[in-house]
Design a protein around this motif. Structure first.
Motif, PDB file in Angstrom:
ATOM      1  N   UNK A  30      -0.627   9.239   0.529  1.00 54.84           N
ATOM      2  CA  UNK A  30      -1.461   8.644  -0.495  1.00 54.84           C
ATOM      3  C   UNK A  30      -0.598   7.906  -1.508  1.00 54.84           C
ATOM      4  N   UNK A  31      -1.145   6.852  -2.036  1.00 59.56           N
ATOM      5  CA  UNK A  31      -0.441   6.081  -3.036  1.00 59.56           C
ATOM      6  C   UNK A  31      -1.300   5.947  -4.290  1.00 59.56           C
ATOM      7  N   UNK A  32      -0.647   5.764  -5.434  1.00 60.07           N
ATOM      8  CA  UNK A  32      -1.348   5.548  -6.688  1.00 60.07           C
ATOM      9  C   UNK A  32      -2.035   4.187  -6.660  1.00 60.07           C
ATOM     10  N   UNK A  33      -3.246   4.135  -7.216  1.00 57.45           N
ATOM     11  CA  UNK A  33      -4.031   2.900  -7.277  1.00 57.45           C
ATOM     12  C   UNK A  33      -4.164   2.502  -8.739  1.00 57.45           C
ATOM     13  N   UNK A  34      -3.822   1.274  -9.052  1.00 64.76           N
ATOM     14  CA  UNK A  34      -3.915   0.792 -10.427  1.00 64.76           C
ATOM     15  C   UNK A  34      -5.381   0.564 -10.804  1.00 64.76           C
ATOM     16  N   UNK A  35      -5.749   0.908 -12.041  1.00 70.42           N
ATOM     17  CA  UNK A  35      -7.108   0.628 -12.507  1.00 70.42           C
ATOM     18  C   UNK A  35      -7.312  -0.880 -12.654  1.00 70.42           C
ATOM     19  N   UNK A  36      -6.225  -1.649 -12.633  1.00 69.58           N
ATOM     20  CA  UNK A  36      -6.357  -3.110 -12.645  1.00 69.58           C
ATOM     21  C   UNK A  36      -6.865  -3.611 -11.296  1.00 69.58           C
ATOM     22  N   UNK A  37      -6.593  -2.825 -10.226  1.00 66.36           N
ATOM     23  CA  UNK A  37      -7.040  -3.211  -8.886  1.00 66.36           C
ATOM     24  C   UNK A  37      -8.458  -2.736  -8.594  1.00 66.36           C
ATOM     25  N   UNK A  38      -8.736  -1.468  -8.921  1.00 66.76           N
ATOM     26  CA  UNK A  38     -10.087  -0.927  -8.703  1.00 66.76           C
ATOM     27  C   UNK A  38     -10.184   0.458  -9.313  1.00 66.76           C
TER      28      UNK A  38
END
Length: 65
Positions: A1-9
């Motif tokens: 799993x990877x961190x997802x930016x709130x800028x992306x979704x």
């Protein structure tokens, strides 16, 4: 799993995820409010709007007996 930016979704509606605010990793519930705005919540703290990244919770361990 990877961190997802709130800028992306943002996460799917009404789930709990791991969050990162630049200093700490926390488990927080995420949902949309009545105005369809994003809300992060980690009881008993107030809603947080400084989350920068999130990721789904890992699968629980398999029960071995």
């Amino acid at each position: 799993m990877e961190w997802i930016s709130v800028k992306d979704r943002f996460p799917e509606k009404d789930i709990t995820v791991l969050t990162w605010d630049g200093d700490y990793i926390e488990t927080m519930a995420y949902w949309y409010d009545e105005n369809n705005k994003q809300v992060w919540f980690s009881p008993p703290a107030p809603p947080k709007d400084y989350i920068t990244h999130w990721m789904p919770l890992p699968e629980p361990p398999k029960k071995i007996m």
